[in-house]
Design a protein around this motif. Structure first.
Motif, mmCIF file in Angstrom:
data_model
loop_
_atom_site.group_PDB
_atom_site.id
_atom_site.type_symbol
_atom_site.label_atom_id
_atom_site.label_comp_id
_atom_site.label_asym_id
_atom_site.label_seq_id
_atom_site.Cartn_x
_atom_site.Cartn_y
_atom_site.Cartn_z
ATOM 1 N N UNK A 6 6.517 23.768 13.944
ATOM 2 C CA UNK A 6 5.967 22.483 13.484
ATOM 3 C C UNK A 6 6.822 21.981 12.330
ATOM 4 N N UNK A 7 7.337 20.776 12.474
ATOM 5 C CA UNK A 7 8.127 20.157 11.410
ATOM 6 C C UNK A 7 7.242 19.194 10.626
ATOM 7 N N UNK A 8 7.340 19.231 9.315
ATOM 8 C CA UNK A 8 6.690 18.207 8.492
ATOM 9 C C UNK A 8 7.777 17.291 7.944
ATOM 10 N N UNK A 9 7.731 16.033 8.368
ATOM 11 C CA UNK A 9 8.721 15.047 7.940
ATOM 12 C C UNK A 9 8.048 14.122 6.930
ATOM 13 N N UNK A 10 8.440 14.243 5.668
ATOM 14 C CA UNK A 10 7.856 13.408 4.618
ATOM 15 C C UNK A 10 8.740 12.185 4.386
ATOM 16 N N UNK A 11 8.099 11.042 4.149
ATOM 17 C CA UNK A 11 8.849 9.807 3.950
ATOM 18 C C UNK A 11 7.980 8.819 3.176
ATOM 19 N N UNK A 12 8.627 7.829 2.581
ATOM 20 C CA UNK A 12 7.921 6.774 1.859
ATOM 21 C C UNK A 12 7.642 5.609 2.799
ATOM 22 N N UNK A 13 6.411 5.100 2.745
ATOM 23 C CA UNK A 13 6.020 3.961 3.576
ATOM 24 C C UNK A 13 5.181 3.027 2.720
ATOM 25 N N UNK A 14 5.741 1.849 2.430
ATOM 26 C CA UNK A 14 5.055 0.863 1.576
ATOM 27 C C UNK A 14 4.632 1.469 0.234
ATOM 28 N N UNK A 15 5.508 2.312 -0.307
ATOM 29 C CA UNK A 15 5.237 2.870 -1.622
ATOM 30 C C UNK A 15 4.409 4.138 -1.623
ATOM 31 N N UNK A 16 3.900 4.546 -0.460
ATOM 32 C CA UNK A 16 3.103 5.762 -0.356
ATOM 33 C C UNK A 16 3.907 6.838 0.361
ATOM 34 N N UNK A 17 3.618 8.106 0.027
ATOM 35 C CA UNK A 17 4.239 9.221 0.725
ATOM 36 C C UNK A 17 3.443 9.545 1.975
#
Length: 239
Positions: A6-17
């Motif tokens: 299982x991969x966890x891909x973290x990213x910013x979206x509209x200022x939220x993580x």
């Protein structure tokens, strides 16, 4: 050896993580990625896989659970990077992934546009343009409900329509794991049905959840929310 990563891909979206949770199934002969993220996510997924000790050059297949932009957005990038890979989806979703028919999400966005308040229309218009920009890719193998394969210890395709008519989940027999796509999500540590606003047929989605009670599931991996293991049958019944 059969392996589920299982991969966890973290990213910013509209200022939220935010995070998404693609899955990689692997054995001596296959490396199968299930869903591949938003546009331009290939480097993020590749880095996450390599951090888990996986060599993405060995990728053989990508299964797309449904054609939403956050599940197939990077598909064309993967195909360009690894031209040997095979693309798989449900037989019902293949026409949208390949671009033979207009995305159902785009059709939904177009249908509600005229009803929106004026102050929302600019963002809605930009969203439509974004959906139109998603690159299409030809599907190599069309999948059907209950179809089984020997890959990675054995998998079964589970038709789970509702969120989208062609939505599929993947049951991994070896580990009794359900890769649920957007049929289910984990919110506040609870297993729930995907956001009704983005579920095209909520009644059909509930029937799909009921269908999952026929499977011996020890773990559910939701694309949004991650891994769920607590009292699964009871959680599904509550939904």
């Amino acid at each position: 050896m059969n392996k589920l990563t299982v991969l966890e891909i973290k990213f910013d979206f509209n200022g939220d993580t935010n995070s998404i949770f693609p899955v990689i199934l692997s054995d001596e002969e296959e490396m199968i990625l299930i869903d591949c993220g938003y546009p331009n996510f290939l480097p993020l997924i590749k880095a996450a896989a390599e951090a888990k000790g996986l060599d993405m050059s060995k990728l053989t297949k990508i299964i797309i659970t449904h054609h939403d932009f956050d599940h197939m957005g990077a598909l064309a990038e993967f195909k360009r990077e690894y031209p040997h890979i095979k693309i798989l989806s449900s037989i019902d979703d293949a026409k949208y992934i390949s671009g033979k028919e207009k995305s159902l999400r785009l059709q939904q966005a177009e249908a509600i546009y005229d009803e929106l308040p004026e102050e929302q229309k600019e963002n809605a218009w930009n969203f439509q343009r974004f959906l139109e920009s998603i690159e299409n890719v030809e599907v190599d193998i069309c999948l059907r409900d209950k179809e089984a394969f020997s890959w990675c210890g054995g998998i079964e395709i589970v038709g789970t329509p509702g969120h989208m008519p062609g939505h599929i989940s993947i049951y991994v027999k070896d580990s009794k794991t359900l890769v649920a796509g957007d049929a289910l999500v984990v919110e506040d540590n609870k297993l729930v049905i995907a956001n009704p606003q983005y579920t095209l047929d909520i009644d059909e989605a509930r029937k799909s959840i009921e269908k999952l009670l026929n499977y011996d599931i020890h773990r559910i991996i939701c694309y949004h929310g991650g891994i769920y293991t607590e009292s699964i049958k009871e959680a599904l019944q509550n939904i």
